[in-house]
Each structure stands twice: as structure tokens, then as C-alpha cells.
Write an enzyme that holds these catalytic residues in place. Sequence first.
Site, PDB file in Angstrom:
ATOM      1  N   ASP A 165      -0.059   5.130   1.220  1.00 21.44           N
ATOM      2  CA  ASP A 165      -0.163   6.078   2.328  1.00 21.44           C
ATOM      3  C   ASP A 165      -0.002   5.381   3.671  1.00 21.44           C
ATOM      4  O   ASP A 165      -0.655   4.379   3.953  1.00 21.44           O
ATOM      5  CB  ASP A 165      -1.513   6.798   2.284  1.00 21.44           C
ATOM      6  CG  ASP A 165      -1.623   7.701   1.064  1.00 21.44           C
ATOM      7  OD1 ASP A 165      -0.581   8.088   0.516  1.00 21.44           O
ATOM      8  OD2 ASP A 165      -2.765   8.010   0.660  1.00 21.44           O
ATOM      9  N   ASP A 205       0.860  -1.168   0.000  1.00 19.93           N
ATOM     10  CA  ASP A 205       0.000   0.000   0.000  1.00 19.93           C
ATOM     11  C   ASP A 205       0.910   1.236   0.000  1.00 19.93           C
ATOM     12  O   ASP A 205       2.122   1.120   0.191  1.00 19.93           O
ATOM     13  CB  ASP A 205      -0.890  -0.031   1.251  1.00 19.93           C
ATOM     14  CG  ASP A 205      -1.898   1.096   1.285  1.00 19.93           C
ATOM     15  OD1 ASP A 205      -2.329   1.546   0.211  1.00 19.93           O
ATOM     16  OD2 ASP A 205      -2.234   1.551   2.396  1.00 19.93           O
ATOM     17  N   ASP A 209      -1.605  -0.324   6.132  1.00 20.24           N
ATOM     18  CA  ASP A 209      -1.864   0.300   7.430  1.00 20.24           C
ATOM     19  C   ASP A 209      -3.324   0.249   7.842  1.00 20.24           C
ATOM     20  O   ASP A 209      -3.651   0.584   8.983  1.00 20.24           O
ATOM     21  CB  ASP A 209      -1.450   1.773   7.389  1.00 20.24           C
ATOM     22  CG  ASP A 209      -2.408   2.592   6.536  1.00 20.24           C
ATOM     23  OD1 ASP A 209      -2.519   2.307   5.327  1.00 20.24           O
ATOM     24  OD2 ASP A 209      -3.072   3.501   7.072  1.00 20.24           O
TER      25      ASP A 209
END
Length: 472
Positions: free
Chosen positions: A26, A24, A195
Site C-alpha cells: 500500500d 511493501d 511508505d
Amino acid sequence: MADPDLTREILEGPSGPEIGAFFDVDRTLLAGFSVLEFIRDGITSGRMRAQDMLETAVAITQFQMSQIGFSAFVAGTSGSLRGIPETEFAETGQRIFRERLAADVYPESRALVQAHKKKGHSVAVVSSATPYQIDPLARDLGIKHVLCTRLEVKNGKFTGEVLKPTCYGEGKAVAARGFAAAHGVDLEESYFYSDSDEDLPLLAIVGNPRPTNPNGRLREIAVKRGWPMRSFTSRGTPGPAEVIRTTLAVGGLVPSLLLGLPSLLFDGSWRRTINVATSVWGEIGTTLAGVDVQIHGEGNLWSHRPAVFIFNHQSAIDMLLLCKLLRRDFVGIAKKEVQNNPIFGPIFRLAGAVFIDRANHEKAVRALEPAIDALRQGLSIAIAPEGTRSPTPQLGRFKKGAFHLAMAAKVPIVPIVFKNALDALPKHGVFVRPATIEAVVHKPIVTDGWTAENLEQKIESVRRIYQRTLRE
């Protein structure tokens, strides 16, 4: 240099392209949220009108309240692009990455990516963001595959619509399955770093889910399911410790100068004063900043002096690193803008630094004449052939000034390669983070026989030394 424990499971595990490594973006590859930098740039550049800002704010609010889906959210936040050429916005994305986002890439995530690449795994970014946020980052990390949300483009311009399916939630799992089928990847043997609990569909289908800087809900789920978690603090908002360390490291220059004053008072030697201050500040400054410098080839720093020491310019901390390595009898070459720095400008002048105007080639050449004189008088020169700091580990083009200096003074060139100074202080960063930095000092390169005709070839051979070292 990342903690070896971070990549041990990868490097000690199986190799091969059938193992996927999905990342991922961000809060996983980089700190913060990349879209915010694009919105800020749109506002400051005037690209986003008042109506566009209102539509963006409404879309964000509705999405957070689950009133609209992800596709509608993206359409609402990208309406300002309608009618804009895609190539123009791609260039904007590259600029935003270099100016804003490159400094936010986690060194730990960079190390994870490099470990997977070293093992020959199939590495891909899988993100709900658009290519204009991701592609510059992927190129910087050497990731070939990007799975993401894409905007509709017709006749080279954005229509304001979003292509479906989007790469969000279940869409990430769909994209990963498609990628696995196309590239022969076994998801049961693969990794996914994320996250957010929104990525549970993909986390659930890989054999090695790796929550990274997880939000609250993902942390709870990871604990229940026994998923290993990682939390990085090397980027993002600095803590009190980083602020204090940086203040002490910079402030350490004052007592270093004071320790050198007896040489000036008793024997009138300003050079000896500078040598003491340089050596002391290099030692205490790195210690106070929490920076451990591992030097390879240290003997090459002393075998041939005077010399022109060249280094790849990644960070403002390079100056402190050079003080620790070179210690005495050297002066630096700096851009003229440094003269205006209230702290380092006066210090550089006192230390005998040579300031050059990079915008004026003729003036820059004339400004190097004192450096040639310094070399002939026995002082070494420290200079970055790239001319400016790079926001990424990628090596910039080498300019000729450093090499002309060595040729004119008939002294050798000593390449110093800083492998990860960005870990401690990236470009545009303010506070130093604790880090271990590798400095590789290569053997002196004699410039006898270098001529104007073969200079380009000689410079390229030196640049290849840096490229090889940075790859190791």
C-alpha cells in the site's frame, strides 16, 4: 516509460540473487490502501453483514488508538470471512485486483521491480496485508515470493483466526531475515521500499532503505539518516493539471474537425475532412495531454497500405495514439457499446468506424463485411485482436477477426505494440497523466498462404511478436 534516473542505481549496481529487493504494497507498489477496496466489495456484495461492518469499524478505531495489536486488528476486520471457502475468496481477490487495484499500480514501482528482476535480484513482497490482496498483484509484476500476514484455514474454510507471527512492524524484519537465510540473500546489500515509519525495523537492517511516498514521520527520519526518498504522483487523486490537460486533449477534437471542414465545403470530400481531423487531433491531443510518443519502426506504418493494423489494447488513450501514428485513410473497429458514448459515439460513426457485437459471434462476423469492403477500397483498418482493454500489461488472448479481415482482403497485417500506454491512462481511469509511451511498429506480415488450417499457428506466431517486444 519511467525516468531513467529512477532505476539507474539498480541497473548500474551489482547483479545476482544474493541481493534482495523487498517491496511493501500500500502506497508503495500501488496508490491507496487495498483493504478499503475489499471492505467496499464486502459491503456492496452483501458478504459483510451489519454486525461485520460494526466489528470492522471497532477494530479499525481500536487499532488506530493503540488499544489492540495488529493480530487483533486483522481478526476484527476479517471476521466476515468465517466459514467462507478460501478458494472463493481468492477468486474475489483476483476480481478486485482486475477491476479496482490494477489501475492503481504505480508505473514507477513497476519499473523498479523490473529493474531488480533484470539484475537477477531476489525480489519479494513483504506486507502486513493478506495473500488475497497481494497474490494477484505479485503475479502481475512477476514477483514469486510473498511474505505477508496469513489467515487460518481449516478444511478449506476460514476460521476467523489469524496465524502468528503476523507480518507487521518487527514481524516484517523477522520475515525478511528468514527469507534471507533461506535464499542466501545478503541484507546489507539489499533494498526495501516502504511508505511507513511502521516499517522501520526492516528499513534499519537493509543496506539500501528506500522510503517511497513516505508519511510525515518516515520523511523526517529519512532526512536525518540520509536515506534517499522517492515520491510518485502518477496514480492516486489527480491534480488540477491532469484535469485541465485531459479536458483540453479531449476538447481538441472539435477544432481538429473544424480544420478539416474546408475539404468538405470546397471539394465535398468527407474522407479528406476525417484525415485532416485525425492527423491534427493526434498531434495536438497528445501534446495537450502531456503524452510523448516515441515511435520505433515508423516506416512500417507507410510501406504497405492498405493494411490491417493490430495493436495491444491497454488504454482508452490508444485511440488518440492511433490517430497520431496512422494519421489518414483508416477506420477503426469498435465494440457496439461505444455507439452510446455521448462524445466518441457520434465521432466514430462520422469517421466510418465499424461496430461489432462481441456477445454475438454471428452478428460480429457480419459486421466485419463493411471493413473488408473498406480495405478493398484502399482504407486501412485498426483493430485490437484482444477485443477489450486489459487492466495490466499482460497480453490477452488474440481473437481471429483481425486476421480473417486481412486474409479476406488479401492485405498484410502490421503489428503495433504499445509498451506502456497504461502509464498515461489505465483501464477505468478518467484523467490522463503525463507519460512517455513507446510504440513499436513491426514489419508488415504478408497473409498470402494463410489458410483456415494454419490460422491458429499464424496467430500464435504474431502473438509471440508482442510477447517478445513487451519483455524488451
